[in-house]
Scaffold this motif. Structure first.
Motif, PDB file in Angstrom:
ATOM      1  N   ARG A 160       0.837  -1.203   0.000  1.00 56.79           N
ATOM      2  CA  ARG A 160       0.000   0.000   0.000  1.00 56.79           C
ATOM      3  C   ARG A 160       0.874   1.257   0.000  1.00 56.79           C
TER       4      ARG A 160
ATOM      5  N   ALA B 222      -9.722   4.327  -1.831  1.00 55.25           N
ATOM      6  CA  ALA B 222      -9.995   3.315  -0.811  1.00 55.25           C
ATOM      7  C   ALA B 222      -9.373   3.722   0.511  1.00 55.25           C
TER       8      ALA B 222
ATOM      9  N   GLY C 209     -11.351   4.438   3.842  1.00 51.43           N
ATOM     10  CA  GLY C 209     -11.032   3.649   5.020  1.00 51.43           C
ATOM     11  C   GLY C 209     -10.878   4.507   6.262  1.00 51.43           C
TER      12      GLY C 209
ATOM     13  N   ASN D 129     -14.736   0.845   9.917  1.00 52.57           N
ATOM     14  CA  ASN D 129     -13.911  -0.317   9.652  1.00 52.57           C
ATOM     15  C   ASN D 129     -12.507   0.135   9.264  1.00 52.57           C
ATOM     16  N   LYS D 130     -11.865   0.907  10.132  1.00 50.92           N
ATOM     17  CA  LYS D 130     -10.571   1.465   9.740  1.00 50.92           C
ATOM     18  C   LYS D 130      -9.461   0.483  10.080  1.00 50.92           C
ATOM     19  N   THR D 131      -8.829   0.027   9.051  1.00 50.12           N
ATOM     20  CA  THR D 131      -7.740  -0.899   9.309  1.00 50.12           C
ATOM     21  C   THR D 131      -6.715  -0.799   8.227  1.00 50.12           C
ATOM     22  N   GLN D 132      -6.694  -1.851   7.413  1.00 51.03           N
ATOM     23  CA  GLN D 132      -5.599  -1.949   6.471  1.00 51.03           C
ATOM     24  C   GLN D 132      -5.484  -0.761   5.547  1.00 51.03           C
ATOM     25  N   ALA D 133      -6.634  -0.280   5.105  1.00 46.67           N
ATOM     26  CA  ALA D 133      -6.585   0.752   4.092  1.00 46.67           C
ATOM     27  C   ALA D 133      -5.863   1.977   4.616  1.00 46.67           C
TER      28      ALA D 133
ATOM     29  N   GLY E 237      -3.199   2.098   5.871  1.00 42.86           N
ATOM     30  CA  GLY E 237      -1.761   1.893   5.792  1.00 42.86           C
ATOM     31  C   GLY E 237      -1.573   0.487   6.238  1.00 42.86           C
ATOM     32  N   PHE E 238      -1.246   0.298   7.495  1.00 41.22           N
ATOM     33  CA  PHE E 238      -1.127  -1.076   7.952  1.00 41.22           C
ATOM     34  C   PHE E 238      -1.252  -1.139   9.457  1.00 41.22           C
TER      35      PHE E 238
ATOM     36  N   VAL F 255      -0.074 -10.208   8.604  1.00 33.17           N
ATOM     37  CA  VAL F 255      -0.354  -9.447   9.824  1.00 33.17           C
ATOM     38  C   VAL F 255      -1.860  -9.474  10.027  1.00 33.17           C
TER      39      VAL F 255
ATOM     40  N   VAL G 188      -5.616  -8.287  11.591  1.00 33.75           N
ATOM     41  CA  VAL G 188      -6.340  -7.073  11.966  1.00 33.75           C
ATOM     42  C   VAL G 188      -7.476  -7.539  12.882  1.00 33.75           C
TER      43      VAL G 188
ATOM     44  N   GLN H 253      -9.600  -6.418  14.911  1.00 40.13           N
ATOM     45  CA  GLN H 253     -10.922  -5.785  14.990  1.00 40.13           C
ATOM     46  C   GLN H 253     -11.797  -6.077  13.780  1.00 40.13           C
ATOM     47  N   ASN H 254     -11.210  -6.620  12.707  1.00 40.76           N
ATOM     48  CA  ASN H 254     -12.006  -7.020  11.547  1.00 40.76           C
ATOM     49  C   ASN H 254     -12.404  -8.488  11.597  1.00 40.76           C
TER      50      ASN H 254
ATOM     51  N   PHE I  96     -12.164  -4.959   3.522  1.00 42.79           N
ATOM     52  CA  PHE I  96     -10.811  -5.048   4.051  1.00 42.79           C
ATOM     53  C   PHE I  96     -10.674  -6.324   4.859  1.00 42.79           C
ATOM     54  N   SER I  97      -9.862  -7.235   4.396  1.00 40.60           N
ATOM     55  CA  SER I  97      -9.775  -8.533   5.052  1.00 40.60           C
ATOM     56  C   SER I  97      -9.132  -8.389   6.434  1.00 40.60           C
TER      57      SER I  97
ATOM     58  N   TYR J 261      -3.601  -9.552   6.307  1.00 44.08           N
ATOM     59  CA  TYR J 261      -3.007  -9.101   5.052  1.00 44.08           C
ATOM     60  C   TYR J 261      -1.504  -9.322   5.084  1.00 44.08           C
TER      61      TYR J 261
ATOM     62  N   GLU K  92       2.371  -8.210   4.588  1.00 39.49           N
ATOM     63  CA  GLU K  92       3.389  -7.157   4.528  1.00 39.49           C
ATOM     64  C   GLU K  92       4.526  -7.690   3.668  1.00 39.49           C
TER      65      GLU K  92
END
Lengths: 469, 116
Positions: A4, A19, A23, A28-32, A34-35, B41, B43, B45-46, B102-103, B106, B108
């Motif tokens: 990303r 995206a 995000g 649902n704030k997570t991967q988008a 950044g990381f 890695v 996530v 909370q998802n 967003f899975s 993911y 890295e």
């Protein structure tokens, strides 16, 4: 590098950017965003204070495992571009201590780090190196002195911040080619040739800012060196310290061999005298990042996204007299992970310490070979890849693929499992170590015996591993 | 790699066979099984596990057994744990994770590929 980030840095793909923006606003704030791991902090590093007031980062950069051009082949040339990049990254994220020695990376480490560091101002970093005068031609005063001057030249500097007598407590070969015991080796290498007095003079002249020693092996020599404290005033000492070595250093050694003393003892002796401590092998040569499943489960239960290595670093830096924890970080990901762990250092709770002690208890009973991959034993005159063989053997034990002896009356089920484990073992063995470099080629010449800082009886272990094949 | 479209299958070495520039080193299947291109890695909370759904899509599909479900020490709930040293970054977990867009896991990427 996160992909990303990569997309971001390219500035390409409006979709991706959209995206990311979406995000940030969504619950649902997570991967988008950044990381999950977050940015690597640049200004949170924990610093501790040396004998003369130096501010030293608690993460020190060890230069024994520098990256090579050909991935995975430690005989190939050092990759100077990557070394420069890693050095710059470390400096800009608060790591200011770089530890090397004349013999690291087949005597190429000092020059490589000298090139990388000389691109920065001398007051931005601290250099630590050692007097590795353990071969017959460097035992003399002239030979040892030349080694110090050569270090300065390679490191492109006029002074060393931390200078150490290397491998105090190990035997070495004398001028007659006979092996000297550890105590004699200490006296011949540092005292009888007048080298220790000369180094103290250099300290007065400011060419050495801190004088210390690194310890492995015979604890009597450690105690003897400390008894010289009144005269020498050691400014720092380098010991092997991690949650296994704390109370189980002896269990790592084989029957009849001494191994290092427990780091609990070493720490106590040094703390009593107020000598700041350098830590080496916080991961026991990477083994504490490649743990058996029971330990993985226990650590991940507490912090799913903390690396296994992070626990070892928090332990190594946990005590107040620890000045810096040296780690030989070959890859950017290791460097980033360790910076995250120690920026700032988060002390371990009583409960966490107890958990690590429990893991250490079980781990010490697994009879892994305590090889740290330092390569001092290499090259083997008969072509064995000694560290590679031990790494394969340990990996097999860790993954629960140990081949146990098959009983005469084994059931067909057991026989099938045995065949499967054996096949897995042999296939992976050939993949990990070239067949021409495997354990069976050892003729027990014993040349490696006096080289191993962990005092592993290499020929005996090779015979043991050969039987498995 | 775009893991929403698929993932890097352990028995496939197609890219190394077709690359005309030599930018992708030619490797065989055996070599490939030991090359790590990243690490997963999570996530939390998802993750469906946090919502009481008994899902194990990621650990079931992990070709190296790097993903396990462990009991979280503080909550007692199952959580996903990745052993970052045995993970090869193939992305099966990210691709097959049912959580979208967003899975819950993911990859890295690594700057330089490593051997596991």
């Amino acid at each position: 590098m996160n992909r990303r980030d990569f997309l971001k840095s390219l500035g390409a793909g409006t979709l991706a950017t959209a995206a990311i923006a979406a995000g940030c606003d969504s619950p649902n704030k997570t991967q988008a965003e950044g990381f999950e791991l977050g940015e690597v902090p640049t200004d949170q590093m924990t610093y501790r204070t040396g004998t003369h007031g130096e501010k030293v980062s608690v993460l020190g950069y060890g230069q024994m495992r520098l990256p090579t051009v050909e991935e995975g082949n430690r005989d190939s040339d050092l990759d100077q571009d990557r070394i420069n990049e890693l050095t710059d990254y470390a400096l800009s994220h608060g790591v200011n201590l770089f530890d090397t020695a004349p013999r690291y990376c087949k005597a190429r480490s000092e020059a490589a780090i000298g090139i990388a560091l000389s691109r920065h101002n001398r007051d931005e970093y601290l250099i630590s190196t050692k007097l590795s005068n353990m071969s017959p031609d460097t035992l003399s005063f002239e030979g040892s002195k030349a080694m110090f001057e050569e270090s300065l030249r390679r490191l492109q500097t006029d002074h060393v911040d931390f200078y150490m007598l290397h491998c105090v407590g190990l035997p070495c070969k004398g001028v007659d080619g006979e092996t000297m015991d550890p105590m004699t080796a200490f006296k011949v290498r540092f005292e009888e040739n007048g080298m220790l007095d000369w180094l103290m003079e250099q300290r007065k002249l400011g060419r050495i800012r801190n004088l210390g020693f690194s310890y492995h092996g015979d604890v009597k020599v450690f105690d003897y060196a400390l008894s010289l404290h009144g005269k020498v005033h050691w400014d720092h000492v380098l010991i092997q310290h991690n949650y296994i070595n704390w109370q189980h250093a002896g269990d790592l050694a084989e029957d009849g061999d001494s191994g290092d003393a427990n780091s609990e003892y070493l720490y106590g002796q040094l703390a009593e005298r107020n000598i700041p401590i350098f830590v080496m092998e916080p991961l026991l040569g990477g083994q504490l990042a490649n743990l058996p499943q029971f330990a993985v489960d226990e650590l991940k239960r507490r912090a799913p996204n903390q690396s296994l290595a992070s626990w070892a670093f928090r332990f190594a830096a946990n005590q107040p007299r620890i000045l810096t924890v040296l780690s030989g970080m070959t890859y950017m990901e290791h460097l980033q992970d360790n910076i995250r762990t120690l920026s700032p250092h988060k002390p371990l709770s009583e409960d966490e310490l107890k958990m690590l002690a429990d893991i250490a208890n079980r781990y010490a009973g697994m009879s892994l070979v305590p090889c740290t991959g330092c390569q001092y034993c290499m090259p083997c005159p008969y072509g064995l890849d000694i560290p590679g063989i031990f790494a394969h053997y340990n990996k097999m034990l860790n993954e629960g693929n140990a081949i146990k002896d098959l009983a005469e009356d084994a059931s067909s089920e057991e026989r099938r499992a045995y065949r499967k484990a054996r096949r897995a073992y042999l296939k992976n063995y050939n993949k990990a170590v070239d067949p021409d470099r495997q354990a069976e080629h050892c003729i027990a010449c014993g040349r490696c015996l006096s080289e191993c800082p962990q005092q592993i009886n290499i020929p005996r272990q090779m015979a043991m591993i050969e039987k498995l094949g | 790699m775009a893991f929403d479209k698929g993932y890097c299958k352990t028995d496939c070495t197609r890219c190394s066979e077709v690359c005309p520039a030599g930018a992708i080193k030619k490797i065989d299947e055996i070599e490939k099984s030991a090359i790590s291109i990243g690490h997963a890695v999570t996530v939390p909370q998802n993750c469906l596990l946090g919502q009481g759904v008994a899902c194990n899509a990621c650990s079931r599909h992990c070709p190296t057994g790097a993903i396990t479900l462990v009991d979280d020490a503080s909550t007692g709930h199952k959580v996903v744990a990745v052993n970052e040293n045995t993970c090869i970054g193939c992305g099966a977990c990210e691709h097959l994770c049912p959580v979208r867009p967003f899975s819950a896991i993911y990859v890295e990427g690594r700057e330089v590929h490593t051997t596991v």
